[in-house]
Write a protein that holds these residues in place. Structure first.
Motif, PDB file in Angstrom:
ATOM      1  N   LYS A   1      39.312  32.696  40.234  1.00 23.24           N
ATOM      2  CA  LYS A   1      39.356  33.490  39.009  1.00 23.24           C
ATOM      3  C   LYS A   1      40.275  34.697  39.176  1.00 23.24           C
TER       4      LYS A   1
ATOM      5  N   GLU B   1      30.961  39.413  31.503  1.00 21.93           N
ATOM      6  CA  GLU B   1      29.920  38.612  32.142  1.00 21.93           C
ATOM      7  C   GLU B   1      30.013  37.153  31.697  1.00 21.93           C
TER       8      GLU B   1
ATOM      9  N   ILE C   1      32.744  35.614  33.774  1.00 26.11           N
ATOM     10  CA  ILE C   1      32.318  35.396  35.162  1.00 26.11           C
ATOM     11  C   ILE C   1      31.513  34.116  35.284  1.00 26.11           C
ATOM     12  N   ASN C   2      30.729  33.807  34.243  1.00 18.87           N
ATOM     13  CA  ASN C   2      29.818  32.660  34.317  1.00 18.87           C
ATOM     14  C   ASN C   2      30.347  31.390  33.667  1.00 18.87           C
TER      15      ASN C   2
ATOM     16  N   LEU D   1      34.291  43.509  40.642  1.00 19.46           N
ATOM     17  CA  LEU D   1      34.635  42.083  40.690  1.00 19.46           C
ATOM     18  C   LEU D   1      34.700  41.616  42.144  1.00 19.46           C
TER      19      LEU D   1
ATOM     20  N   LYS E   1      34.196  36.475  42.240  1.00 19.33           N
ATOM     21  CA  LYS E   1      34.360  36.854  40.832  1.00 19.33           C
ATOM     22  C   LYS E   1      35.832  37.046  40.480  1.00 19.33           C
ATOM     23  N   CYS E   2      36.641  37.482  41.457  1.00 21.33           N
ATOM     24  CA  CYS E   2      38.065  37.703  41.194  1.00 21.33           C
ATOM     25  C   CYS E   2      38.838  37.669  42.503  1.00 21.33           C
TER      26      CYS E   2
END
Length: 505
Positions: A340, A384, A387-388, A405, A409-410
């Motif tokens: 991501k 959020e 993220i999901n 993040l 997440k990143c």
């Protein structure tokens, strides 16, 4: 990181403390922290707590509850009210956490143990690079259909169009015509014993407006203010005039808003601005100890890539450069397949241009399948959701600060557009063109770049790449490396030039 360090300092120091943060999301991070959360107490505004009266509407919050609308009402279950229970707990907590806006507006009394907040021995201000902007938000005022109730707006007789660019004319008009109308409306609303929710909102709005105008009139005789006038054009809706007043510098107001609420201050940030920052925030006459701590994060885990910069994103060049920007972002995303990434777009107009460029250059399907756009009204919620979900890319507008993040997440970030102060703002124009204050102007952009860079690598074991695609940012780093912190410059390969700047190898 910083949070546990600041908490430990406050625990060691004798006396009670405030812990101030700029965003509610940062408050939530503290409250949810495994080490800190149970040791501090946070408070937010009334709108964040539900009313528990049996006859209250399901979604009714304390800020518009009956106790606020009806001046004769005495709540029999105030001891169970989520807001007042939390406030009482926070008043009596050794370390109380609140956001800047609450800190600046909550009444504080000099008497301890009266159920209200009072000045304390210590206060830490986290992410302090934003104090000047938060102070400006609290001091400046705007006259528009959204800043005053409809009754006030409808009764105003604006000066002739060709007089609205004149500061003296507009200032006198605000003093002699707007303020009396606003005060009359405030008196009328205040006299209503049992208000509707709309009347309560109008009273709060006009009270805030009157306070700001009165502060302006008290200050403007001795200090320099500017105003910005515009005629707002709206598609399929009525146009309207709008005027905003701002002081050139805000530091003199911050003592009453923030600094006098504690004896000792701890200002903390990874990006404390260089130059005259203490003067800007009204602390240049105080005894100050400045501490710089090197980054503990390995530099090889936080690369800053500048050699893929596409072009400048200025008003004259952004449209022509956007297709190449889109192609470069797509290439970077493919190189990071399965990972991501966030793109710092800085404005919804840039997201619209990016989307249009993708659609017009055979990348429309890729955009739809891979990109999640930040919601205008649901900042944290849309992040959020991204993220999901299975979208790879988050197109952000205002995510340079206040988000965490970490880990998966990143794993990569893109700086699409450098965020400089808006030159259409008369205050910015005055500081640059009249005061020749380019250091302040460029410093604002440098802080935003560094803040964006810091969103993804959150520990010594974390890693992420940071791609700068806007050549304006690359040029700023080359010309003004002294405005950036060492931990940021470590991530860029460069060689000092003869003028103290830097050039990339």
């Amino acid at each position: 990181g910083k949070s546990i360090t600041l908490y430990t300092i406050l625990k060691i120091l004798p006396g009670d403390s405030y812990y101030a943060t700029p965003l509610k999301s940062l408050q939530d991070q503290l409250a949810e922290d495994d080490f800190i959360g149970s040791e501090v107490t946070q408070i937010q505004g009334r709108s964040n707590y539900p009313c528990v009266l049996p006859d209250a509407d399901p979604d009714e919050t304390v800020d518009v509850a009956r106790c606020q609308r009806d001046s004769d009402f005495e709540c029999e279950i105030k001891g169970e009210c989520p807001y007042y229970v939390q406030k009482n707990s926070c008043v009596n907590s050794e370390i109380s956490v609140m956001n800047f806006m609450y800190m600046m507006t909550v009444p504080m009394t000099p008497l301890p143990d009266d159920g209200q907040f009072s000045p304390r021995q210590h206060m830490t201000v986290d992410e302090c690079q934003g104090v000047e902007d938060w102070g400006m938000n609290q001091i400046s005022f705007t006259l528009s259909p959204f800043s005053v109730p409809t009754e006030v707006w409808a009764s105003l007789d604006w000066p002739h169009e060709d007089k609205r660019e004149d500061f003296n004319t507009m200032g006198a008009w605000v003093r002699d015509e707007v303020l009396p109308v606003a005060r009359n409306e405030l008196d009328r609303l205040d006299s209503i014993r049992n208000k509707t929710e709309q009347q309560l909102n109008d009273e709060e709005k006009i009270s805030n407006f009157v306070d700001r105008v009165e502060r302006f009139l008290e200050d403007v005789e001795e200090n320099h203010w500017v105003h910005t006038y515009e005629h707002v054009m709206r598609k399929n809706r009525s146009n309207y005039p709008k005027v905003e007043f701002k002081p050139i510098r805000v530091g003199r107001f911050l003592d009453s808003l923030v600094w006098n609420k504690a004896d000792n201050l701890i200002l903390s940030s990874a990006t404390i601005p260089k130059g005259d920052f203490l003067k800007e925030i009204g602390l240049d006459d105080e005894d100050v100890l400045r501490m710089n701590i090197p980054s503990p994060f390995p530099v090889e885990n936080r690369n800053i890539i500048t050699d893929r910069a596409v072009g400048k994103m200025t008003a004259s060049e952004r449209e022509s450069n956007m297709p190449d920007m889109a192609r470069e972002i797509k290439a970077i995303s493919e190189e990071h397949e399965g990972q991501k990434g966030i793109v710092h777009c800085r404005g919804y107009n840039y997201i619209d241009m990016l989307k249009r460029a993708c659609t017009n250059h055979n990348m429309g399907r890729w955009f739809r399948e891979n990109c999640h756009i930040q919601d205008r009204d649901r900042r944290e919620e849309s992040l959020e959701e991204w993220i999901n979900n299975d979208k790879q890319i988050f197109l952000s507008v205002n995510m340079a600060e206040g988000i965490d993040l970490k880990g998966e997440k990143c794993r990569w970030q893109v700086l699409l557009k450098t965020l400089y102060p808006h030159m259409g703002d008369e205050r910015v124009s005055y500081r640059v063109n009249q005061l020749n204050d380019w250091e302040w102007y460029n410093g604002k952009a440098a802080i935003q770049i560094e803040q964006a860079y810091g969103r993804a690598v959150r520990s010594k074991d974390d890693w992420a790449d940071f791609y700068i695609l806007d050549k304006s940012a690359v040029g700023l780093i080359e010309r003004s490396s002294h405005l950036f912190h060492d931990w940021f410059l470590e991530g860029v390969e460069y060689e000092p030039d003869d003028n103290g700047g830097m050039s990339f190898g």
